[in-house]
Design an enzyme around this catalytic site. Structure first.
Site, PDB file in Angstrom:
ATOM      1  N   GLU A 196     -97.614 -13.933 -31.055  1.00 11.19           N
ATOM      2  CA  GLU A 196     -97.519 -14.043 -32.520  1.00 11.19           C
ATOM      3  C   GLU A 196     -96.736 -15.261 -33.004  1.00 11.19           C
ATOM      4  OE1 GLU A 196     -97.097 -11.235 -30.872  1.00 11.19           O
ATOM      5  OE2 GLU A 196     -98.585  -9.835 -31.658  1.00 11.19           O
ATOM      6  N   PHE A 206     -93.984   5.013 -34.667  1.00 13.82           N
ATOM      7  CA  PHE A 206     -94.460   4.132 -33.599  1.00 13.82           C
ATOM      8  C   PHE A 206     -94.608   2.701 -34.112  1.00 13.82           C
ATOM      9  CE2 PHE A 206     -98.098   2.208 -31.257  1.00 13.82           C
ATOM     10  CZ  PHE A 206     -97.412   2.010 -30.067  1.00 13.82           C
ATOM     11  N   GLN A 207     -94.087   1.763 -33.385  1.00 13.96           N
ATOM     12  CA  GLN A 207     -94.118   0.332 -33.730  1.00 13.96           C
ATOM     13  C   GLN A 207     -93.565   0.046 -35.115  1.00 13.96           C
ATOM     14  OE1 GLN A 207     -98.010  -1.325 -32.690  1.00 13.96           O
ATOM     15  NE2 GLN A 207     -97.126  -1.786 -30.686  1.00 13.96           N
ATOM     16  N   LYS A 214     -99.850   0.541 -43.610  1.00 15.07           N
ATOM     17  CA  LYS A 214    -101.236   0.825 -43.256  1.00 15.07           C
ATOM     18  C   LYS A 214    -101.962   1.648 -44.331  1.00 15.07           C
ATOM     19  CE  LYS A 214    -104.082   2.159 -39.339  1.00 15.07           C
ATOM     20  NZ  LYS A 214    -104.083   2.631 -37.951  1.00 15.07           N
ATOM     21  N   MET A 270     -82.576 -32.784 -22.012  1.00 12.82           N
ATOM     22  CA  MET A 270     -81.585 -32.956 -23.076  1.00 12.82           C
ATOM     23  C   MET A 270     -80.277 -32.259 -22.713  1.00 12.82           C
ATOM     24  SD  MET A 270     -80.927 -34.375 -25.826  1.00 12.82           S
ATOM     25  CE  MET A 270     -81.952 -34.797 -27.209  1.00 12.82           C
TER      26      MET A 270
HETATM   27  C1  LIG Z   1     -82.697 -32.435 -30.477  1.00  9.97           C
HETATM   28  C2  LIG Z   1     -82.657 -32.817 -31.929  1.00  9.97           C
HETATM   29  C3  LIG Z   1     -82.076 -34.006 -32.317  1.00  9.97           C
HETATM   30  C4  LIG Z   1     -82.105 -34.427 -33.650  1.00  9.97           C
HETATM   31  N1  LIG Z   1     -81.600 -35.659 -33.963  1.00  9.97           N
HETATM   32  C5  LIG Z   1     -81.810 -36.148 -35.212  1.00  9.97           C
HETATM   33  C6  LIG Z   1     -81.479 -37.499 -35.540  1.00  9.97           C
HETATM   34  O1  LIG Z   1     -80.986 -38.261 -34.726  1.00  9.97           O
HETATM   35  N2  LIG Z   1     -81.749 -37.934 -36.781  1.00  9.97           N
HETATM   36  C7  LIG Z   1     -82.324 -37.124 -37.729  1.00  9.97           C
HETATM   37  O2  LIG Z   1     -82.591 -37.584 -38.826  1.00  9.97           O
HETATM   38  N3  LIG Z   1     -82.600 -35.845 -37.455  1.00  9.97           N
HETATM   39  C8  LIG Z   1     -82.382 -35.341 -36.213  1.00  9.97           C
HETATM   40  N4  LIG Z   1     -82.729 -34.047 -35.950  1.00  9.97           N
HETATM   41  C9  LIG Z   1     -83.297 -33.224 -37.031  1.00  9.97           C
HETATM   42  C10 LIG Z   1     -82.213 -32.601 -37.908  1.00  9.97           C
HETATM   43  O3  LIG Z   1     -81.700 -31.465 -37.260  1.00  9.97           O
HETATM   44  C11 LIG Z   1     -82.787 -32.191 -39.289  1.00  9.97           C
HETATM   45  O4  LIG Z   1     -83.881 -31.343 -39.105  1.00  9.97           O
HETATM   46  C12 LIG Z   1     -83.256 -33.366 -40.102  1.00  9.97           C
HETATM   47  O5  LIG Z   1     -82.319 -34.413 -40.083  1.00  9.97           O
HETATM   48  C13 LIG Z   1     -83.473 -32.930 -41.536  1.00  9.97           C
HETATM   49  O6  LIG Z   1     -84.304 -33.847 -42.177  1.00  9.97           O
HETATM   50  P1  LIG Z   1     -84.261 -34.074 -43.745  1.00  9.97           P
HETATM   51  O7  LIG Z   1     -82.889 -34.403 -44.188  1.00  9.97           O
HETATM   52  O8  LIG Z   1     -85.351 -35.001 -44.041  1.00  9.97           O
HETATM   53  O9  LIG Z   1     -84.507 -32.634 -44.388  1.00  9.97           O
HETATM   54  P2  LIG Z   1     -85.701 -31.606 -44.392  1.00  9.97           P
HETATM   55  O10 LIG Z   1     -85.331 -30.476 -43.518  1.00  9.97           O
HETATM   56  O11 LIG Z   1     -87.025 -32.219 -44.222  1.00  9.97           O
HETATM   57  O12 LIG Z   1     -85.504 -31.062 -45.874  1.00  9.97           O
HETATM   58  C14 LIG Z   1     -86.133 -31.658 -46.946  1.00  9.97           C
HETATM   59  C15 LIG Z   1     -85.202 -31.837 -48.128  1.00  9.97           C
HETATM   60  O13 LIG Z   1     -86.014 -32.314 -49.198  1.00  9.97           O
HETATM   61  C16 LIG Z   1     -85.990 -31.405 -50.267  1.00  9.97           C
HETATM   62  N5  LIG Z   1     -87.341 -31.332 -50.839  1.00  9.97           N
HETATM   63  C17 LIG Z   1     -88.390 -30.600 -50.413  1.00  9.97           C
HETATM   64  N6  LIG Z   1     -89.456 -30.802 -51.211  1.00  9.97           N
HETATM   65  C18 LIG Z   1     -89.060 -31.681 -52.152  1.00  9.97           C
HETATM   66  C19 LIG Z   1     -89.705 -32.284 -53.272  1.00  9.97           C
HETATM   67  N7  LIG Z   1     -90.980 -32.015 -53.590  1.00  9.97           N
HETATM   68  N8  LIG Z   1     -88.994 -33.146 -54.018  1.00  9.97           N
HETATM   69  C20 LIG Z   1     -87.691 -33.422 -53.732  1.00  9.97           C
HETATM   70  N9  LIG Z   1     -87.043 -32.891 -52.702  1.00  9.97           N
HETATM   71  C21 LIG Z   1     -87.717 -32.018 -51.916  1.00  9.97           C
HETATM   72  C22 LIG Z   1     -85.503 -30.094 -49.716  1.00  9.97           C
HETATM   73  O14 LIG Z   1     -84.868 -29.354 -50.727  1.00  9.97           O
HETATM   74  C23 LIG Z   1     -84.571 -30.539 -48.604  1.00  9.97           C
HETATM   75  O15 LIG Z   1     -83.271 -30.789 -49.108  1.00  9.97           O
HETATM   76  C24 LIG Z   1     -82.680 -33.599 -34.630  1.00  9.97           C
HETATM   77  C25 LIG Z   1     -83.227 -32.373 -34.257  1.00  9.97           C
HETATM   78  C26 LIG Z   1     -83.242 -31.983 -32.924  1.00  9.97           C
HETATM   79  C27 LIG Z   1     -83.873 -30.682 -32.553  1.00  9.97           C
HETATM   80  C1  LIG Z   2     -85.817 -21.809 -27.794  1.00 10.06           C
HETATM   81  C2  LIG Z   2     -84.786 -22.782 -27.355  1.00 10.06           C
HETATM   82  N1  LIG Z   2     -83.969 -22.483 -26.299  1.00 10.06           N
HETATM   83  C3  LIG Z   2     -83.035 -23.363 -25.902  1.00 10.06           C
HETATM   84  C4  LIG Z   2     -82.864 -24.561 -26.539  1.00 10.06           C
HETATM   85  C5  LIG Z   2     -81.771 -25.549 -26.092  1.00 10.06           C
HETATM   86  N2  LIG Z   2     -82.399 -26.786 -25.576  1.00 10.06           N
HETATM   87  C6  LIG Z   2     -82.510 -27.900 -26.341  1.00 10.06           C
HETATM   88  S1  LIG Z   2     -83.305 -29.143 -25.567  1.00 10.06           S
HETATM   89  C7  LIG Z   2     -83.496 -28.225 -24.164  1.00 10.06           C
HETATM   90  C8  LIG Z   2     -84.198 -28.779 -22.972  1.00 10.06           C
HETATM   91  C9  LIG Z   2     -85.602 -29.085 -23.251  1.00 10.06           C
HETATM   92  O1  LIG Z   2     -86.262 -29.388 -22.054  1.00 10.06           O
HETATM   93  P1  LIG Z   2     -87.675 -30.076 -22.074  1.00 10.06           P
HETATM   94  O2  LIG Z   2     -88.584 -29.347 -22.996  1.00 10.06           O
HETATM   95  O3  LIG Z   2     -88.139 -30.259 -20.680  1.00 10.06           O
HETATM   96  O4  LIG Z   2     -87.385 -31.459 -22.764  1.00 10.06           O
HETATM   97  P2  LIG Z   2     -86.614 -32.740 -22.191  1.00 10.06           P
HETATM   98  O5  LIG Z   2     -85.282 -32.745 -22.846  1.00 10.06           O
HETATM   99  O6  LIG Z   2     -86.523 -32.594 -20.708  1.00 10.06           O
HETATM  100  O7  LIG Z   2     -87.459 -33.884 -22.619  1.00 10.06           O
HETATM  101  C10 LIG Z   2     -82.927 -26.957 -24.328  1.00 10.06           C
HETATM  102  C11 LIG Z   2     -82.896 -25.904 -23.282  1.00 10.06           C
HETATM  103  C12 LIG Z   2     -83.720 -24.826 -27.637  1.00 10.06           C
HETATM  104  N3  LIG Z   2     -83.627 -25.939 -28.363  1.00 10.06           N
HETATM  105  N4  LIG Z   2     -84.678 -23.938 -27.996  1.00 10.06           N
END
Ligand SMILES: Cc1cc2nc3c(=O)[nH]c(=O)nc-3n(C[C@H](O)[C@H](O)[C@H](O)COP(=O)(O)OP(=O)(O)OC[C@H]3O[C@@H](n4cnc5c(N)ncnc54)[C@H](O)[C@@H]3O)c2cc1C
Ligand SMILES: Cc1ncc(C[n+]2csc(CCOP(=O)(O)OP(=O)(O)O)c2C)c(N)n1
Ligand SMILES: [Mg+2]
Lengths: 191, 584
Positions: B50, B112-113, B162, B481
């Site tokens: 899902e 159930f469920q 349901k 990572m």
């Molecule tokens: C491993 C990892 C590393 C990351 N490293 C980075 C990094 O280095 N740099 C980075 O940037 N991010 C990184 N991120 C992502 C980070 O966690 C955030 O998800 C991201 O920075 C949020 O992006 P954003 O500010 O564009 O907001 P979004 O989450 O895209 O939010 C959108 C914003 O715009 C507003 N909005 C929505 N619709 C409208 C509209 N019509 N008009 C006006 N406003 C609107 C919302 O209210 C909200 O405030 C990483 C994520 C992961 C998983």
């Molecule tokens: C559901 C979930 N569990 C654990 C994590 C923590 N986590 C972030 S990156 C990462 C490793 C990801 O490994 P892989 O998909 O092989 O990517 P790589 O960094 O090796 O490119 C983990 C375990 C997560 N982000 N999401």
């Protein structure tokens, strides 16, 4: 004067759609952020499709601003007002069951009288007192009764209303006339 | 005419313009699946788990600009969906999720469920509904789509007991939606827009910082007009990628923890920072008290609670970024009619020179090797081979960051990644949703060997539903990572990060009726990518890469953006980072 960064108590009035689940939405919003609600009361307004919640929460300006914005963001919330710095009247009701020995019955009644509390139940060993007032008054009453032995105490949570304007203005809520929402078969109708 | 609640649900979806849903049946929603049997005009894609239905709906929504829809049964199916709902919540993706529920008279009986579906999804949806009266089906579904797609978009959940689905009701379809408690504000305050324009026109070191809101609002044309009119350099968040062409001379690429050195330096030294549909996430700001310390901050966002949440904003503008940007362009034309003061002109000239120098001296870079494949090289080759014209999806981890750094994004709505929640396993199911929304288009899922295994069962869906998603596994034999953090911050005490070469990806692909390819040498990468692209079936391309490669630059958690490190850090930096409180 608080500089805005010190946590203090805020009284927030929230008008919400009178729908099931709305209380947990509001409560969840606070609990999810680790904020504690100090007091909460909920009741219908003149319009039965709208409920009013009065929340007392503690926080600095920043926390309260976020909380207010998040409340606004809930789909079922119609209006949020922070009444803390508005001129308002606040009341709370407390019920206190206190030990009533022959030696202190008179003292309890005298104290009740001073605080305009009413005796609403009497037994040979206890009184139940009912008092209303603002927080300070109720605290003072409780402190005076504590030495007598309080058996149980229940507070309603604060209800708050803004004071009236100094000059005559249009009535905010029109006199009530029957409408669809009064039909008991229709639940949570917006008109 | 009365009809079964189940039929009403489908009729409402049709009226709502839905032609595709992702789902998986079960007891409580059998009435809907029965109605679906001979219902015309609604394609159902059967997923294998899902959460995949939820992610597929996200991919569909993000790339089509329409609301994504999924349908699952009660209890375990609803709880499986939760991850996708929270993912959509964090990234503001409009989806409507339907779950089955036990009959109303059994709710609360541990039937159930049974699960308290609305209780569970309340904090991870924009709004949710439990339908207790069949007459409400139409109005609720109408409101659900309205809420999901307007204002700040997000997931909405509708729980369907349901008995409501079985009983017959009149179809009630309100022709207008009126909600006194929900009226998002689209037009920014004219006075604030004017203030912003004045600030921008006089800024000596301005920077635009744009995010996912620009994508949601389809405001890329207005954004480009603004950037080109004012010649203000522009950086994008992970969620904003594609809102502005990366190859544009004003582009500073991504900012933040793994953003470019030049973007982070530009933001740090800016005197006016214009945030557009971005939410000052901690991955962007680093240590908040050191973020853009000298800048006056203008923030355009449709959600008032985004404003001044993490960083205090000087000029808040609550509104839709498309409308606000259009007005801002007008206001700036007005402002720019007057020649800027010589000091401003000179300031801007020096600023442009400074940025050009940062860009020249500190580009994204990696060590080339003739023997082992560098992951960055794989992304570069994908970027070259597709010319930035493919739909790109990722898992979570290093491969996700390299994709953000090295793929040359050109267009909005062609990029899906799990930014806010960082959901491993997001890649394949989301790519499926994208492919379903865009038949015949090239959809590439750049995934990790760890992430991919969290939803690899969806290869079966790709095969049976004819969704030829191309997956490139950046195979570093582990949770790269996590390994990187253990290397940099935890003194190389590698703990629980190895994923031995199991399964054999080529054979796994074949077991699912897909095509499997593998490369181990740099020279094989491009030919393999070309072969993958020209294969009509779903493909897994297993690229065995250097497992020691780290993502740089990097702002160690808890650091300021100026603490950015460009290569493996010294012991001193490592010890400092180890003390920080914010993990990942
Ligand atoms: C491993 C990892 C590393 C990351 N490293 C980075 C990094 O280095 N740099 C980075 O940037 N991010 C990184 N991120 C992502 C980070 O966690 C955030 O998800 C991201 O920075 C949020 O992006 P954003 O500010 O564009 O907001 P979004 O989450 O895209 O939010 C959108 C914003 O715009 C507003 N909005 C929505 N619709 C409208 C509209 N019509 N008009 C006006 N406003 C609107 C919302 O209210 C909200 O405030 C990483 C994520 C992961 C998983
Ligand atoms: C559901 C979930 N569990 C654990 C994590 C923590 N986590 C972030 S990156 C990462 C490793 C990801 O490994 P892989 O998909 O092989 O990517 P790589 O960094 O090796 O490119 C983990 C375990 C997560 N982000 N999401
Ligand atoms: Mg890996």
């Amino acid at each position: 004067m608080p500089n805005g960064n010190e946590p203090r108590k805020h009284t927030i009035a929230v008008l919400v759609e009178n729908k099931f689940g709305v209380l947990s939405r509001v409560a969840g919003l606070f609990s999810a952020r680790g904020y504690n609600i100090e007091s909460l009361s909920v009741g219908e307004t003149l319009d039965p499709s709208v409920s009013r919640m009065t929340l007392v929460v503690r926080g600095d300006e920043f926390v309260i601003e976020q909380a207010t914005k998040q409340l606004h963001k809930l789909i079922d919330v119609i209006k949020v007002t922070d009444l803390t710095d508005e001129s308002h009247v606040e009341r709370e009701l407390v019920l206190i069951r206190v030990n009533a020995e022959p030696s202190n019955r008179a003292e309890i009644l005298r104290t009740a009288d001073i605080f305009r509390a009413r005796v609403v139940d009497v037994t040979p060993v206890s009184f139940v007192l009912e008092a209303t007032g603002d927080e300070g008054k109720l605290e003072a009453l409780i402190e005076l009764l504590r030495p007598m032995g309080i058996q149980e105490l229940v507070r309603t949570g604060k209800v708050v209303i803004a004071r009236g304007p100094k000059t005559r203005v249009r009535r905010v809520e029109a006199p009530r006339k029957p409408r669809v929402a009064d039909d008991p078969r229709v639940v949570g109708f917006a008109d | 005419m009365k009809m079964a609640g189940a039929r009403i649900v489908l009729e409402c979806l049709k009226r709502q313009g839905v032609d595709l849903i992702f789902g998986l049946p079960g007891g409580a929603v059998l009435p809907i699946y029965d109605a679906l049997y001979d219902f015309e005009g609604l394609r159902h894609i059967l997923v294998r788990q899902e959460a995949a239905a939820g992610h597929a709906a996200e991919g569909y929504a993000r790339t089509s600009g329409r609301v994504g829809v999924c349908l699952v049964t009660s209890g375990p199916a609803a709880t499986n969906l939760v991850t996708a709902l929270q993912d959509a919540m964090m990234d503001s993706i409009p989806i409507v999720a339907f779950t089955g529920q036990v009959p109303t008279h059994l709710i609360g009986n541990d039937a159930f469920q049974e699960a308290d579906n609305v209780g569970i999804t309340r904090p991870c949806t924009k709004h949710n509904f439990l339908v207790k009266d069949g007459n409400d089906l139409g109005p609720i579904i109408r409101e659900a789509f309205h809420i999901a797609s307007t204002g700040r978009p997000g997931p909405v959940h509708v729980d369907l007991p349901k008995d409501i689905l079985v009983k017959e009701w009149d179809l009630v379809w309100p022709d207008k939606i009126q909600m006194r408690s929900y009226n998002p504000n689209y037009d920014g305050h004219p006075g604030q827009i004017k203030r912003a324009a004045k600030l921008m026109a006089r800024a000596k070191k301005p920077v635009l910082y744009v995010g996912g809101g620009v994508i949601s609002a389809d405001a890329n044309a207005e954004l480009r007009e603004l950037a080109e009119l004012t010649q203000i350099p522009l950086t994008q968040t992970l969620m904003g990628l594609g809102s502005f062409p990366m190859e544009h001379p004003l582009s500073l690429d991504m900012l933040g923890m793994h953003g470019s050195y030049y973007a982070n330096m530009a933001v740090h030294h800016s005197d006016v920072l214009v945030a557009v549909g971005a939410r000052f996430d901690d991955r962007v700001t680093g240590r908040v008290d050191a973020f853009a310390p000298k800048a006056e901050i203008i923030h355009i966002d449709i959600d008032p609670s985004s404003i001044s949440k993490n960083i205090k904003v000087d000029v808040p503008i609550v509104g839709d970024c498309r409308r606000v940007l259009a007005k801002l362009v007008e206001a700036l034309r007005e402002e720019l009619r007057e020649e800027p003061a010589p000091a401003v002109r000179e300031g801007r000239r020096q600023w442009a020179a400074q940025i050009a120098e940062w860009k020249r001296d500190f580009p994204f870079r990696y060590e080339w090797s003739d023997d082992v494949v560098k992951p960055q090289h794989v992304v570069q080759e994908i970027s070259n081979a597709t010319g930035g014209e493919a739909f790109i999806v990722t898992g979570v981890g290093q491969h996700q960051m390299w994709t953000a750094q090295y793929y040359k994004f050109k267009h909005p709505r062609m990029w899906c990644t799990s930014g806010g929640l960082g959901t491993m396993g997001y890649g394949l199911p989301t790519a499926m949703g994208v492919q379903a929304a865009h038949p015949g288009k090239l959809v590439i899922n750049i995934d990790g060997d760890g992430s991919f295994q969290m939803n690899s069962q969806e290869l079966a869906t790709c095969f049976t539903e004819g969704l030829p998603v191309k997956t490139v596994i950046i195979n570093n034999g582990g949770h790269g990572m996590v390994r990187q953090w253990q290397r940099i911050i935890y003194k190389e005490r590698y703990s629980a990060i190895d994923l031995p070469q199991i399964p054999d990806w080529v054979r796994l692909a074949e077991a699912y009726g897909c095509v499997g390819l593998r490369v181990t040498k740099p020279s094989e990468v491009l030919p393999a990518i070309e072969k993958m692209i020209s294969t009509p079936a779903p493909v897994i391309l297993d690229v065995c890469v250097d497992k020691d490669e780290c993502v740089f630059p990097m702002v160690p958690a808890g650091g300021a953006n100026t603490d950015m490190i460009l290569e493996p850090p010294t012991r001193e930096v490592r010890d400092k980072a180890a003390k920080s409180q914010t993990g990942f």
